[in-house]
Design a protein around this motif. Structure first.
Motif, short mmCIF file in Angstrom:
data_model
loop_
_atom_site.label_atom_id
_atom_site.label_comp_id
_atom_site.label_asym_id
_atom_site.label_seq_id
_atom_site.Cartn_x
_atom_site.Cartn_y
_atom_site.Cartn_z
N ARG A 68 95.25 54.02 67.62
CA ARG A 68 96.08 53.73 68.78
C ARG A 68 95.50 52.54 69.54
NH1 ARG A 68 94.81 59.13 72.47
NH2 ARG A 68 92.66 58.58 73.10
N ALA A 88 96.01 50.89 73.44
CA ALA A 88 96.61 50.84 74.76
C ALA A 88 96.58 49.41 75.28
CB ALA A 88 95.87 51.77 75.72
N GLU A 99 95.81 59.09 79.60
CA GLU A 99 94.98 58.18 78.81
C GLU A 99 95.34 58.19 77.32
OE1 GLU A 99 93.95 60.53 80.93
OE2 GLU A 99 92.12 61.55 80.21
N THR A 112 98.32 57.42 76.44
CA THR A 112 99.38 56.42 76.37
C THR A 112 98.91 55.22 75.56
OG1 THR A 112 100.37 57.07 78.48
CG2 THR A 112 100.78 54.81 77.72
N ALA A 113 99.67 54.88 74.51
CA ALA A 113 99.29 53.80 73.61
C ALA A 113 100.36 53.64 72.54
CB ALA A 113 97.94 54.09 72.95
N THR A 124 104.12 57.37 75.60
CA THR A 124 103.87 57.20 77.03
C THR A 124 103.76 58.57 77.68
OG1 THR A 124 105.12 55.13 77.04
CG2 THR A 124 104.66 56.14 79.17
#
Length: 122
Positions: free
Chosen positions: A36, A38, A87, A89-90, A119
């Protein structure tokens, strides 16, 4: 060819399941990793699964919350994400490597698919 899907908007504590679908008939020859990235951050290893599905590896940040599985008959790997945090989210993407070893470095993988955005809102 790899295609990740299943991303979306979810609230803190929620769950999502991502899929990574591959084309080709030799999927069971490949270990699969999830990564991932971000915004403004470096690419991060999330977890991976061996060719037969018997071996897995997870980053400490997701261990106990995320689970990776695979269905070689469908040439698909899944990333079940529970107890999601902001955290997490990516953009998540999957990658494959023709190897019996799982790697935590994306550069060691042979192919990478397009990502899917996750998200997590607070």
């Amino acid at each position: 060819q790899l295609q990740a899907s299943g991303g979306g908007l979810v609230q803190v504590g929620g769950s999502l399941r991502l899929s990574c679908a591959a084309s080709g008939r030799t999927f069971n020859s490949y270990a699969v990793g999830w990564f991932r990235q971000a915004p403004g951050k470096e690419r991060e290893f999330v977890g991976g699964i061996g060719r037969s599905g018997s071996g897995t590896d997870y980053a400490d940040s997701v261990k106990g919350r995320f689970t990776i599985s695979r269905d070689n008959a469908k040439s698909t790997v899944y990333l079940q994400m529970n107890s999601l945090k902001p955290e997490d989210t990516a953009v998540y993407f999957c990658a494959v490597v023709r190897s019996i070893v799982l790697f935590r470095t994306a550069a060691k993988y042979d192919y990478r698919g397009q990502g899917t955005l996750v998200t997590v809102s607070s």
